[in-house]
Scaffold this motif. Structure first.
Motif, PDB file in Angstrom:
ATOM      1  N   LEU A   1      30.294  32.385 -42.504  1.00  0.00           N
ATOM      2  CA  LEU A   1      29.730  33.741 -42.523  1.00  0.00           C
ATOM      3  C   LEU A   1      29.640  34.254 -43.954  1.00  0.00           C
ATOM      4  N   ARG A   2      30.705  34.048 -44.719  1.00  0.00           N
ATOM      5  CA  ARG A   2      30.721  34.508 -46.114  1.00  0.00           C
ATOM      6  C   ARG A   2      29.645  33.789 -46.925  1.00  0.00           C
ATOM      7  N   GLY A   3      29.493  32.500 -46.677  1.00  0.00           N
ATOM      8  CA  GLY A   3      28.472  31.727 -47.391  1.00  0.00           C
ATOM      9  C   GLY A   3      27.073  32.245 -47.077  1.00  0.00           C
ATOM     10  N   TRP A   4      26.826  32.524 -45.799  1.00  0.00           N
ATOM     11  CA  TRP A   4      25.525  33.060 -45.376  1.00  0.00           C
ATOM     12  C   TRP A   4      25.246  34.402 -46.060  1.00  0.00           C
TER      13      TRP A   4
ATOM     14  N   ALA B   1      22.397  35.406 -48.884  1.00  0.00           N
ATOM     15  CA  ALA B   1      21.417  36.469 -48.620  1.00  0.00           C
ATOM     16  C   ALA B   1      21.424  37.487 -49.757  1.00  0.00           C
ATOM     17  N   ARG B   2      22.627  37.877 -50.179  1.00  0.00           N
ATOM     18  CA  ARG B   2      22.713  38.878 -51.249  1.00  0.00           C
ATOM     19  C   ARG B   2      22.160  38.335 -52.559  1.00  0.00           C
ATOM     20  N   GLN B   3      22.355  37.044 -52.768  1.00  0.00           N
ATOM     21  CA  GLN B   3      21.834  36.434 -53.984  1.00  0.00           C
ATOM     22  C   GLN B   3      20.304  36.517 -54.036  1.00  0.00           C
TER      23      GLN B   3
ATOM     24  N   GLY C   1      23.388  43.480 -43.169  1.00  0.00           N
ATOM     25  CA  GLY C   1      23.909  44.358 -42.113  1.00  0.00           C
ATOM     26  C   GLY C   1      24.792  43.601 -41.143  1.00  0.00           C
ATOM     27  N   LEU C   2      25.825  44.285 -40.650  1.00  0.00           N
ATOM     28  CA  LEU C   2      26.781  43.671 -39.728  1.00  0.00           C
ATOM     29  C   LEU C   2      26.872  44.534 -38.467  1.00  0.00           C
ATOM     30  N   VAL C   3      26.848  43.868 -37.305  1.00  0.00           N
ATOM     31  CA  VAL C   3      27.007  44.585 -36.027  1.00  0.00           C
ATOM     32  C   VAL C   3      28.172  43.959 -35.261  1.00  0.00           C
ATOM     33  N   PRO C   4      29.362  44.548 -35.365  1.00  0.00           N
ATOM     34  CA  PRO C   4      30.518  43.987 -34.653  1.00  0.00           C
ATOM     35  C   PRO C   4      30.480  44.344 -33.163  1.00  0.00           C
ATOM     36  N   THR C   5      30.667  43.351 -32.310  1.00  0.00           N
ATOM     37  CA  THR C   5      30.701  43.592 -30.857  1.00  0.00           C
ATOM     38  C   THR C   5      31.732  42.661 -30.215  1.00  0.00           C
ATOM     39  N   MET C   6      32.028  42.979 -28.952  1.00  0.00           N
ATOM     40  CA  MET C   6      32.864  42.071 -28.162  1.00  0.00           C
ATOM     41  C   MET C   6      31.996  41.308 -27.164  1.00  0.00           C
ATOM     42  N   GLY C   7      30.688  41.291 -27.384  1.00  0.00           N
ATOM     43  CA  GLY C   7      29.812  40.553 -26.481  1.00  0.00           C
ATOM     44  C   GLY C   7      29.533  41.318 -25.200  1.00  0.00           C
ATOM     45  N   ALA C   8      29.076  40.590 -24.166  1.00  0.00           N
ATOM     46  CA  ALA C   8      28.579  41.233 -22.936  1.00  0.00           C
ATOM     47  C   ALA C   8      27.559  42.292 -23.335  1.00  0.00           C
ATOM     48  N   LEU C   9      26.614  41.861 -24.132  1.00  0.00           N
ATOM     49  CA  LEU C   9      25.705  42.803 -24.796  1.00  0.00           C
ATOM     50  C   LEU C   9      24.780  43.494 -23.800  1.00  0.00           C
ATOM     51  N   HIS C  10      24.541  44.778 -24.056  1.00  0.00           N
ATOM     52  CA  HIS C  10      23.650  45.598 -23.234  1.00  0.00           C
ATOM     53  C   HIS C  10      22.743  46.402 -24.159  1.00  0.00           C
ATOM     54  N   ALA C  11      21.995  47.331 -23.587  1.00  0.00           N
ATOM     55  CA  ALA C  11      21.010  48.073 -24.386  1.00  0.00           C
ATOM     56  C   ALA C  11      21.657  48.922 -25.489  1.00  0.00           C
TER      57      ALA C  11
ATOM     58  N   ALA D   1      18.430  45.747 -37.987  1.00  0.00           N
ATOM     59  CA  ALA D   1      17.259  44.961 -38.406  1.00  0.00           C
ATOM     60  C   ALA D   1      16.233  45.841 -39.119  1.00  0.00           C
ATOM     61  N   GLU D   2      16.187  47.122 -38.734  1.00  0.00           N
ATOM     62  CA  GLU D   2      15.256  48.035 -39.407  1.00  0.00           C
ATOM     63  C   GLU D   2      15.709  48.348 -40.826  1.00  0.00           C
ATOM     64  N   ARG D   3      17.029  48.544 -41.000  1.00  0.00           N
ATOM     65  CA  ARG D   3      17.523  48.992 -42.313  1.00  0.00           C
ATOM     66  C   ARG D   3      17.871  47.844 -43.244  1.00  0.00           C
ATOM     67  N   CYS D   4      18.125  46.655 -42.689  1.00  0.00           N
ATOM     68  CA  CYS D   4      18.640  45.559 -43.511  1.00  0.00           C
ATOM     69  C   CYS D   4      17.678  44.376 -43.501  1.00  0.00           C
ATOM     70  N   ASP D   5      17.878  43.470 -44.471  1.00  0.00           N
ATOM     71  CA  ASP D   5      17.029  42.278 -44.562  1.00  0.00           C
ATOM     72  C   ASP D   5      17.678  41.070 -43.909  1.00  0.00           C
ATOM     73  N   ALA D   6      18.975  41.131 -43.712  1.00  0.00           N
ATOM     74  CA  ALA D   6      19.711  40.010 -43.109  1.00  0.00           C
ATOM     75  C   ALA D   6      20.783  40.619 -42.205  1.00  0.00           C
ATOM     76  N   VAL D   7      20.779  40.204 -40.930  1.00  0.00           N
ATOM     77  CA  VAL D   7      21.658  40.854 -39.942  1.00  0.00           C
ATOM     78  C   VAL D   7      22.558  39.832 -39.253  1.00  0.00           C
ATOM     79  N   ALA D   8      23.860  40.118 -39.261  1.00  0.00           N
ATOM     80  CA  ALA D   8      24.823  39.299 -38.523  1.00  0.00           C
ATOM     81  C   ALA D   8      25.385  40.124 -37.376  1.00  0.00           C
TER      82      ALA D   8
END
Ligand code: AMP
Length: 280
Positions: free
Chosen positions: A10-13, A17-19, A25-35, A45-52
């Motif tokens: 993750l750090r390498g990715w 990207a920053r280079q 951008g980072l979106v922390p979740t516990m999964g079971a994703l919903h709307a 994705a709107e505000r950032c160029d690379a999203v994890a």
């Protein structure tokens, strides 16, 4: 979309990207994703160029009698949703990757972590603050996206970022609801049809309080009475807390001001649900 399992991946990715001059951008979740999660990923994705997007059911934020073991896990569907909403990578570490054997380091946000959900769930915010610190240190993201749905969590994390002078800025996204008002939650899958109907009392209570505030009624007891009337009318629902607090400190206030947090938590059967509004 790539799936990463280790902190160094993750750090390498992120560093790569920053280079390239990308905003990460980072979106922390516990999964079971919903709307609700989807809205965070879209905002990222709107505000950032690379999203994890991170998918990690964090054991340290669950109490001994809570639902860690049976928490819904839907990894394949989560990856499909994350990709569709614009994620570049999913970070899905094993528990030992986040908590190396014998790990004894934790982050405690004193004065906030024992309030609201922290009062009902001792140790919960210690687990949240610890895992989010680890994710921030690993991802080195510019922005991290969280839902207002977990408003007390936002207060804890904002204080933590400030106190530790972490380089990741917290962005808060609005609560996503079903058409009938129920706030989306991964735990809604625990509800049967009758419980789901009962659960609507939470958003109705929030709505009643917002409507009173809209009519200039700002006194704590009057707002609580209205909320209690709505919640109390629903047999089978057990109130955990009703709170009117300063959103930054989570300290109770007597009078609602613009920006004051009104929050409720209630048990419907074995399921604990939360909802809130930031008052006008
Ligand atoms: P969780 O997977 O439950 O830990 O939630 C991950 C993130 O999604 C947190 O920042 C939550 O606040 C956010 N979230 C959960 N439900 C909603 C919702 N209904 N609307 C907006 N954000 C949400």
């Amino acid at each position: 979309m790539k799936i990463l399992h280790t902190v160094s991946e993750l750090r390498g990715w992120s560093r790569a990207a920053r280079q390239e001059g990308k905003l990460v951008g980072l979106v922390p979740t516990m999964g079971a994703l919903h709307a609700g999660h989807a809205s965070l990923i879209r905002a990222a994705a709107e505000r950032c160029d690379a999203v994890a997007v991170t998918i990690f059911v964090n054991p340290t934020q669950f109490g001994p009698n809570e639902d860690y073991a049976r928490y819904p896990r839907t990894f394949e569907a989560d990856c499909a949703l994350a990709e569709a909403e614009g994620a570049d990578v999913v970070f899905a570490p094993a528990v030992e990757e986040i908590y190396p054997e014998g790990a004894t380091t934790f982050v405690e946000v004193e004065g906030l972590s024992d309030r609201l959900d922290g009062q009902s769930r001792p140790g919960h915010f210690r687990g949240v603050a610890t895992v989010v610190t680890k994710l921030f240190v690993a991802a080195e993201a510019d922005l991290a996206f969280f839902g207002q749905k977990d408003a007390a969590q936002v207060a804890v994390l904002r204080r933590m970022v400030r106190d530790l002078r972490l380089g990741t800025e917290i962005v808060v996204c609005p609560i996503v609801r079903e058409a009938d008002g129920l706030a989306l939650s991964s735990r809604n899958v625990y509800l049967n049809a009758e419980q789901r109907r009962q659960a609507l009392a939470l958003s109705r209570a929030i709505g009643a309080v917002e409507s009173l505030v809209g009519h200039g009624r700002r006194d704590r007891e009057e707002l609580f009475e209205a909320a209690r009337a709505v919640l109390g009318a629903e047999r089978g629902l057990r109130v955990d807390y009703i709170a009117l607090v300063d959103w930054a400190t989570l300290q109770p206030v007597e009078t609602a001001a613009p920006g004051t947090l009104f929050a409720v938590a209630a048990w419907v059967g074995e399921t604990r649900l939360i909802d809130n509004a930031i008052l006008a």
